[in-house]
Design an enzyme around this catalytic site. Structure first.
Site, PDB file in Angstrom:
ATOM      1  N   CYS A  74       0.825  -1.167   0.120  1.00 39.69           N
ATOM      2  CA  CYS A  74       0.108   0.015   0.039  1.00 39.69           C
ATOM      3  C   CYS A  74       0.939   1.230   0.073  1.00 39.69           C
ATOM      4  O   CYS A  74       0.392   2.283  -0.126  1.00 39.69           O
ATOM      5  CB  CYS A  74      -0.875   0.086   1.100  1.00 39.69           C
ATOM      6  SG  CYS A  74      -0.064   0.160   2.639  1.00 39.69           S
ATOM      7  N   GLN A  75       2.243   1.114   0.117  1.00 37.04           N
ATOM      8  CA  GLN A  75       2.978   2.394   0.155  1.00 37.04           C
ATOM      9  C   GLN A  75       2.884   3.388  -0.727  1.00 37.04           C
ATOM     10  O   GLN A  75       2.942   4.540  -0.271  1.00 37.04           O
ATOM     11  CB  GLN A  75       4.496   1.894   0.266  1.00 37.04           C
ATOM     12  CG  GLN A  75       4.776   1.242   1.412  1.00 37.04           C
ATOM     13  CD  GLN A  75       4.883  -0.449   0.972  1.00 37.04           C
ATOM     14  OE1 GLN A  75       3.860  -0.828   0.218  1.00 37.04           O
ATOM     15  NE2 GLN A  75       5.745  -1.176   1.746  1.00 37.04           N
TER      16      GLN A  75
END
Length: 414
Positions: A74-75
């Protein structure tokens, strides 16, 4: 038996959830590149076939499976990250989602489970998300997605995540689990005794107090931390950006009264500090979203009252605290009643006690707030450092939420 493949497996919270609700399952393979997470996975679940980097997997070499889970990175989507996006061929970590297409197209498992941050549904990312859903629809899947919060499924953490259930060639309508009344509070997952290293230094406490007393705070919304006020529900807000969440502790004599959770919307910016470092959450409430990057400034802080039960002597406002002798067990040693210890010519300045102490959450408390059993935590603890344990918990999916989802998905199989 349901055959499972966990992509981006982490410590295997999907398998934990299936086990918890009594589903007959077998993990036939995983994809995980973090060697430390893999250590925890195998310590908890046993040896597993790890196919490694998902971008290098030849799907023809994979066994057949019924359930494919893919909690892709999800970065590059998260509001806490750089928001580089997840476009196909962009090279970002979040773009690894598109590697899943090859596997799904080839293996055609009956069920798919996706999990990611809520920001996937925001304006900046929704087009890419819809494109992904369209690809699955063209492959014959019916998609059902919804944003769920961990606090609605038994865990005192304000953690919103988007989940997508995709079912192949199925006309039945999947219904996400109903919300539950939260009976567990943050205080219920706290350890009785923790190491002194988790407590904030006197300087950090002073920084916090300075912010609380900041005259530049505007547009404050104050929520009473007591159960009497239903508006609060004892929930510590999950704040982002420049918002800061702090707890204001009022005292009456030697008694610490109920804290008040303060949400500030327009607080004067201080570029020297990360705002999240000054968030303090009531033990009677709900914790914030846990981060994978759980450095010392990113762990939620909670107030702990003074008392011998916690392994140290009562110190009241106006008492002196001897920091030269921090382990002293007597009043003559560590605490001087309404006085200060002998002042020296060095840099050991006298310190006067306040009403409370503040500490960070421990790794065990982090794992508990992800719904993971203590037994599994201790297995992982044997093979990993605290920093890795924090990271693994922050990257995990809340087991209780997964269990509720799987209960609905496989209710005919139980």
């Amino acid at each position: 038996m349901i055959r499972v493949f966990e992509a981006f497996a982490g410590v295997g919270t999907q398998a934990m959830a299936l086990k918890r609700i009594g589903i007959d399952y077998k993990v036939v393979g995983i994809s995980e590149i973090d060697k430390f997470a893999l250590k925890s996975y195998e310590e908890i679940h046993g040896k597993v076939n790890n196919y490694g980097d998902i971008s290098k997997i030849d799907s023809d070499n994979l066994p057949d499976f019924d359930l494919f889970t893919y909690s892709f990175p999800c970065q590059d989507i998260s509001m806490a990250g750089k928001q580089a996006g997840f476009n196909k061929d962009s090279g970002t970590r979040s773009s690894l989602l598109w590697e899943c297409e090859r596997i799904i197209r080839n293996k055609k498992p009956k069920y798919l489970l996706m999990e990611n941050v809520k920001a996937l549904t925001f304006k900046k990312n929704i087009e890419g998300f819809n494109n992904w859903l369209k690809i699955l629809e063209d492959l014959g899947y019916k998609n059902h997605w919804k944003v769920l919060n961990a606090k609605d499924y038994g865990i005192p953490q304000n953690r919103e995540r988007v989940f997508c259930i995709s079912i192949l060639d199925d006309e039945k309508e999947y219904k996400f689990p109903k919300k539950q009344i939260l009976k567990t509070r943050l205080k219920d997952v706290l350890e009785d005794e923790v190491d002194e290293k988790y407590y904030l230094s006197n300087d950090r406490v002073k920084q916090l107090i300075k912010i609380i007393r900041n005259d530049d705070i505007k547009e404050k919304s104050i929520y009473d931390g007591s159960i009497k006020n239903p508006k609060s529900k004892n929930i510590a807000n999950c704040l982002t950006g420049r918002d800061r969440g702090i707890v204001n502790f009022q005292s009456s004599g030697n008694v610490v009264v109920e804290p008040k959770i303060i949400q500030t919307h327009k607080l004067k910016s201080d570029k020297r500090y990360n705002p999240s470092r000054f968030r303090v959450y009531s033990p009677k409430g709900i914790g914030p979203t846990l981060l994978a990057n759980a450095g010392s400034g990113n762990r939620p802080c909670i107030p702990i009252k003074n008392g011998t039960k916690n392994g140290y002597i009562n110190a009241y406002p106006g008492d002196g605290v001897d920091l030269i002798n921090p382990n002293g067990k007597t009043r003559r040693g560590r605490v001087q009643k309404e006085s200060i210890q002998t002042l020296t010519c060095g840099d050991n300045r006298g310190v006067v006690a306040d009403d409370l102490r503040i500490r960070k959450l421990t790794p065990l408390e982090y794992w508990r707030l992800m719904g993971i059993d203590d037994e599994d935590f201790y297995k992982a603890q044997k093979v990993n450092s605290n920093s890795q344990l924090y990271k693994q918990a922050g990257n995990a999916i809340v087991v209780d939420v997964l269990a509720a989802i799987f209960m609905e998905l496989f209710k005919e199989s139980r």
